[in-house]
Design an enzyme around this catalytic site. Structure first.
Site, PDB file in Angstrom:
ATOM      1  N   TRP B 100       0.832  -1.209   0.000  1.00 15.56           N
ATOM      2  CA  TRP B 100       0.000   0.000   0.000  1.00 15.56           C
ATOM      3  C   TRP B 100       0.857   1.245   0.000  1.00 15.56           C
ATOM      4  O   TRP B 100       0.549   2.228  -0.686  1.00 15.56           O
ATOM      5  CB  TRP B 100      -0.989  -0.033   1.172  1.00 15.56           C
ATOM      6  CG  TRP B 100      -1.857  -1.250   1.063  1.00 15.56           C
ATOM      7  CD1 TRP B 100      -1.766  -2.391   1.807  1.00 15.56           C
ATOM      8  CD2 TRP B 100      -2.868  -1.497   0.076  1.00 15.56           C
ATOM      9  NE1 TRP B 100      -2.666  -3.314   1.359  1.00 15.56           N
ATOM     10  CE2 TRP B 100      -3.360  -2.805   0.308  1.00 15.56           C
ATOM     11  CE3 TRP B 100      -3.403  -0.743  -0.969  1.00 15.56           C
ATOM     12  CZ2 TRP B 100      -4.365  -3.368  -0.478  1.00 15.56           C
ATOM     13  CZ3 TRP B 100      -4.413  -1.301  -1.749  1.00 15.56           C
ATOM     14  CH2 TRP B 100      -4.890  -2.600  -1.502  1.00 15.56           C
ATOM     15  N   ASP B 167      -1.452   6.960   6.251  1.00 10.59           N
ATOM     16  CA  ASP B 167      -2.503   5.994   5.913  1.00 10.59           C
ATOM     17  C   ASP B 167      -2.689   5.090   7.120  1.00 10.59           C
ATOM     18  O   ASP B 167      -1.827   4.268   7.428  1.00 10.59           O
ATOM     19  CB  ASP B 167      -2.060   5.194   4.681  1.00 10.59           C
ATOM     20  CG  ASP B 167      -3.079   4.130   4.278  1.00 10.59           C
ATOM     21  OD1 ASP B 167      -4.087   3.961   4.996  1.00 10.59           O
ATOM     22  OD2 ASP B 167      -2.870   3.473   3.237  1.00 10.59           O
ATOM     23  N   LYS B 191     -11.964  -1.858   8.095  1.00 11.97           N
ATOM     24  CA  LYS B 191     -11.278  -2.662   9.097  1.00 11.97           C
ATOM     25  C   LYS B 191     -11.887  -2.344  10.479  1.00 11.97           C
ATOM     26  O   LYS B 191     -12.775  -3.064  10.913  1.00 11.97           O
ATOM     27  CB  LYS B 191      -9.761  -2.411   9.075  1.00 11.97           C
ATOM     28  CG  LYS B 191      -9.065  -3.151   7.926  1.00 11.97           C
ATOM     29  CD  LYS B 191      -8.869  -2.283   6.706  1.00 11.97           C
ATOM     30  CE  LYS B 191      -7.752  -2.715   5.803  1.00 11.97           C
ATOM     31  NZ  LYS B 191      -7.914  -3.918   5.022  1.00 11.97           N
TER      32      LYS B 191
END
Lengths: 355, 355
Positions: B100, B167, B191
């Site tokens: 990511w 992030d 999440k």
């Protein structure tokens, strides 16, 4: 009984709502909620595949086109369209038919050379401009097929060799489309397709000729096409509900059957508007939308009284957009003819008591 | 009983799932589904306001910052961050801690001058790089706080005067944050926050100094801030479920209580991994994630047998990401200590039968 005339997010078929609630509790017998299952699970991959396949079959989309579901709303397409389609040194034509078209134009100007070739702003967007020339050199012509706020709709699209890009957020799946006229169609789900949170894009693959290195990954249609709408985590629940809504549409006869139903609903409502001495509709007759019917009381002092009457009869979501005032009736695919009958009865009774 | 160890979309509290299903059927006694109600209705405006307010209070966010919920996934932030924050002539520093982070770097390079100042790629991202200099001239430093695929996590953020952009998709709301260290935090919901379909952004208002004319409307944080996350139609259902999840977190003691619970879960699992002779964890000990625990069997021929044992015990979603193999246990906020106990019992039994 409630009749939901909201402009969007909007009415969905009752069986879709029940099946959606059930999947939130237990998805396909997995023992897990749809909300907590991996988007890579075979159960959800099959949902995404079916949603894409239903779009293709319902709208007769051939293999020259890709169908993708993106996260977020249609407004992001106002940027993604010029970013992906408009080349340096080329121009795109836009027609201004209201608030959403204007927003597309504003973003178009950020990313390219845009010309507004026609506008109905002169009459508060109460008609669809038709008398205009389209220079064949334009890379695309951007249109908004149905203007939710005003209640106008293209009944025919302009005949031109310039490929059309069309925002069909508020009338997709309400009538047949000749896909070959378009390079790209986009639509936020929250009218005829599903709940808020996903946007459908149908794009001619050959139109995507820009180098991907110049576009951020999520703004590049090619990544979403290559990833089969799973380049990143998709909006699982909104896509699922959209898939159920498309299944419902197939079960109810598909696009031609829904078009007949939509014609019947809008005809009934416009006929009552034309007959009833208390109300009027200020939209150019040939451009009247079959999805959003805007109307006014001649005596605006009665506006609140009428809205209360509607509410008492179970009809809600009827206040007009603040930019046009009056009333707006959104009669998307899932609205029954009975809902429109109830509303027209309220209008008749209102004439009897206040005429 | 199922124990859901999926990496995301991931486990949500059972009471949140039940209340979400109920709102799909009838939202707040309106007689309408949450899916078909206007986002401008007072009922939904109140949901959005409460969601934003809960984020602020749970994370102690002061008024220098704006909190917004956007449609779509966190990957779009890989572009929006440099588009909104990085000025011409300035550079931004990125640390590469995995898939990511690499994607953020790739998009960063499309939109600005990016320097990768540290990377753990040399050891397949099994640690968090710490020995690096941060030139004070960088406009921001981009980090990925928790690396879902590998199972690494920043326990401390680098001490620097350069504002941090982070992030936090896979560990937000799992532990306290000192907001003053950050110019911007973003997190996909799926999440610890809610279902897929919305992304949370927390941004220091004074960092948004770019002229809005150069940014498409939906890509401009200022529009979403000014519109109170209603600049366009928000992803109504994902935001609602997120709000319920935040309410659940408050009810269960807030961030400090959940951090204690998360510590207990990860300690239990890592202790078993370190004790059990069949398994190992290859992550640098001080960088072990409390959210995603990756591990392997020394004898990979037993992988499928172990996964079957887990499934028989109700433990699902345990296959490791294809780039690292082995197993991955995602133990987000909603996972109970019992779930981890069941899993460690399976590991102990597996040692007894295969050791």
């Amino acid at each position: 009984m409630k009749y939901n005339f909201y402009a969007g997010p909007a009415i969905l078929p009752h069986e879709v709502i029940e099946a959606s609630a059930s999947a939130v509790l237990d998805f396909e017998g997995t023992g897990l909620s749809l909300l907590e299952i991996s988007h890579r699970s075979k159960e959800f991959v099959s949902v995404m595949d079916e949603a894409i396949s239903l779009v293709k079959s319902l709208l007769n989309i051939n293999d020259d086109y890709a169908v993708i579901f993106l996260g977020g709303g249609a407004s992001t397409q106002f940027s993604m369209v010029p970013i992906n389609l408009l080349h340096a040194g080329r121009k795109a034509a836009y027609v201004d038919t209201g608030t959403w078209a204007s927003k597309a134009i504003k973003d178009g100007k950020v990313y390219g050379d845009i010309e507004v070739i026609a506008s109905s702003k002169d009459k508060n967007y109460s008609y669809i401009p038709k008398e205009f020339q389209i220079n064949p050199d334009f890379q695309y012509l951007h249109l908004t097929s149905n203007n939710t706020i005003y209640g106008t709709q293209y009944k025919e699209f302009p005949v031109t060799d310039v490929p059309i890009v069309c925002d069909m957020s508020s009338d997709i799946f309400s009538r047949p489309i000749d896909i070959n006229r378009f390079d790209l169609i986009y639509a936020g789900a929250q009218k005829n397709l599903g709940p808020a949170g996903t946007t459908l894009v149908i794009v001619k693959k050959s139109a995507l000729t820009k180098s991907s290195g110049s576009i951020g990954a999520m703004l590049d249609y090619n990544n979403h096409i290559n990833g089969a709408s799973m380049y990143n985590t998709p909006p699982v629940f909104p896509v699922f509900v959209s898939m159920l809504t498309l299944r419902w549409l197939v079960k109810n006869g598909g696009i031609e059957a829904i078009q007949r139903k939509n014609d019947a609903k809008s005809s009934l409502l416009y006929a009552e508007l034309d007959r009833n001495s208390l109300f009027y509709n200020s939209i150019s007759r040939e451009d009247r939308s079959d999805m959003n019917v805007s109307f006014h009381l001649y005596n605006t002092e009665l506006d609140d009284v009428f809205l209360t009457r509607c509410k008492e009869a179970g009809c809600i979501g009827l206040a007009g957009h603040r930019s046009v005032g009056g009333f707006r009736t959104s009669i998307y695919n899932a609205m029954s003819i009975e809902g429109v009958q109830v509303l027209t009865e309220v209008m008749k009774d209102f004439e009897d008591s206040h005429g």
